[in-house]
Design a protein around this motif. Structure first.
Motif, mmCIF file in Angstrom:
data_model
loop_
_atom_site.group_PDB
_atom_site.id
_atom_site.type_symbol
_atom_site.label_atom_id
_atom_site.label_comp_id
_atom_site.label_asym_id
_atom_site.label_seq_id
_atom_site.Cartn_x
_atom_site.Cartn_y
_atom_site.Cartn_z
ATOM 1 N N UNK B 132 0.938 -0.892 -0.128
ATOM 2 C CA UNK B 132 0.247 -0.194 -0.289
ATOM 3 C C UNK B 132 0.663 1.437 0.220
ATOM 4 N N UNK B 135 2.710 1.907 -3.412
ATOM 5 C CA UNK B 135 1.681 2.365 -4.167
ATOM 6 C C UNK B 135 1.193 3.559 -4.194
ATOM 7 N N UNK B 136 0.777 3.650 -3.073
ATOM 8 C CA UNK B 136 0.714 5.635 -2.698
ATOM 9 C C UNK B 136 1.748 6.752 -3.104
ATOM 10 N N UNK B 139 2.549 6.837 -6.680
ATOM 11 C CA UNK B 139 1.503 7.276 -7.144
ATOM 12 C C UNK B 139 1.414 9.266 -7.627
ATOM 13 N N UNK B 140 1.562 9.369 -5.729
ATOM 14 C CA UNK B 140 2.604 10.408 -5.673
ATOM 15 C C UNK B 140 3.645 11.396 -6.915
ATOM 16 N N UNK B 162 4.820 -6.695 -8.001
ATOM 17 C CA UNK B 162 2.823 -5.869 -7.979
ATOM 18 C C UNK B 162 3.174 -4.943 -8.723
#
Lengths: 291, 291
Positions: B132, B135-136, B139-140, B162
């Motif tokens: 998590x 991934x966050x 994405x940022x 992933x």
């Protein structure tokens, strides 16, 4: 309009677009094809809001249960491409299953709470499959905005939550349900309906209309249970209808509501699912209670 | 070097960088801080490979179990920023917990098979939390490449899987383990070790060295069980050592290997974890069998 089947080709095309026109915004409409006016409205909204419009057509096996209609899900790529072209789509991405899933996927994305009622309850794993394919497509296309129809209201809620939780850098744009003249919510699955099923399926949208009227006329508090019973009774008049659920929840959190009153801030959604023969249909209406 | 605490500010800075210098590549080094020469080597690799280097420092509560060391995990932001500056970092992102998790996260990302042995077996939920946060951050920051140390070899394998499963548009760059002069793999947690624990902990790296020698000298097939037993015996000479696991698996799939022979194509990893007092340490070595 370009039709692209491979991920790397799509990435290259989009990279070229971004390089040539810095600041160009990309709008994305993910679909499972067999397009209808509901999808057209998503393409129109994307066209209005973004500089470049990408449509994907992919029947995602991961979001179908073992006893669901993956194999017989309706397909008509030629007609889809025509409609896409009419709506001014720039790129259509139609990958094969092996292109999207070259190896078994070991990554599972599951959303708690928001997937536990409505369609999530009767379609275990469905939203996990949706979350994976939508994440994959977002990573490939990197759109600025993605457009989803509100007929699948739980899907919209799940994707909003996913994007929010994972800080995905795009806007989710929910678009209104598009209905046939007589009120039936447009769906690729409507093609399955026999004429008599099609006629009786109108009870779904008319039950929601009735419920809306009842809410608008209510002077005071309404009990959700009473309203749900009214909807059930209305639909049950149709002998071919088999109700799966009728629920009233907050939108977009999808938390249960027991009393409808003006003091509730935000929106609620009345959502339902029913079978007519072998065909499962869903419909809903979002209502702003506070005035 | 800019130090940024908020997601929106970071996005704005990176947007500016990309707009000013199209084609600029962004290298990303995610860490939990308390930086050492292992982290420095990641920053160096990022600097070598990319035009712009972002370091994140965030002790991610989601990847710690209830009985793990989240509260006492070592922190020293001032020293971290010094090291980052020395390595020519462009931006350090140090978000607060509430910045990364403003609401409870309802999205869970879990990877099957690859998280089921090694550290995954003894740290349930650990890699879900890693998936998590990574991934966050991806994405940022939307990096072109992200750099991870191979000391956490299972983490590297999980993140590769992933990124692959979800088509994330970046390269994962695994970087070699950096060791102290005497062989101890560098770790922020080494600071926990009492002097005698520190001395005995050398058995981990020396056991791996021994195993490598044994493999290099082997004329024919070696049984993984024998090799694992040899490693266990070597470590068990240290009275303070409590072995958690010694495993031999393929890299990066992390599938069990029972016989080591030259005909195995690709790499294997010998991975181990042990406690010295309250401190849990891990180490590993990746070996190419085929010649």
């Amino acid at each position: 309009m370009q039709v692209i089947h491979h991920i790397e080709e799509l990435r290259a095309v989009l990279k070229g677009v971004r390089a040539k026109q810095p600041g160009f915004t990309i709008g994305f409409v993910p679909t499972m094809g067999f397009l209808h006016q509901g999808h057209a409205s998503l393409l129109q909204q994307a066209r209005k809001q973004c500089d470049f419009v990408v449509l994907s057509i992919f029947v995602n096996p991961l979001q179908f249960g073992p006893n669901e209609d993956f194999d017989r899900y309706p397909r008509n790529e030629a007609r889809d491409l025509e409609l896409a072209e009419e709506e001014g789509t720039d790129v259509v991405f139609c990958p094969s299953t092996v292109e999207m899933y070259p190896k078994p996927v070991r990554t599972k994305i599951s959303l708690s709470i928001i997937t536990e009622q409505l369609c999530g309850a009767s379609r275990p794993g469905h939203f996990d499959g949706v979350a994976v394919i939508v994440t994959k497509l977002f990573q490939i296309i990197q759109p600025d905005a993605a457009f989803f129809g509100l007929k699948d209201v739980q899907q919209v809620a799940v994707i909003k939550q996913l994007v929010d939780d994972l800080n995905m850098p795009l806007q989710i744009v929910p678009c209104p349900i598009v209905r046939e003249q007589d009120g039936l919510a447009m769906s690729s699955r409507n093609v399955y309906l026999q004429p008599e099923e099609r006629r009786q399926a109108l009870a779904l949208s008319s039950a929601l209309k009735l419920a809306e009227q009842r809410i608008n006329e209510a002077a005071d508090v309404l009990l959700a249970d009473e309203l749900k019973q009214m909807i059930r009774t209305h639909i049950a008049q149709m002998p071919l209808a088999e109700i799966e659920y009728v629920e009233i929840v907050t939108y977009p959190e999808l938390e249960p509501v027991s009393r409808l009153q003006r003091s509730i801030s935000g929106e609620i959604v009345i959502a339902l699912a029913a079978r007519f023969g072998k065909t499962r249909l869903i419909d809903n209406t979002i209502i702003l209670l506070s005035k």
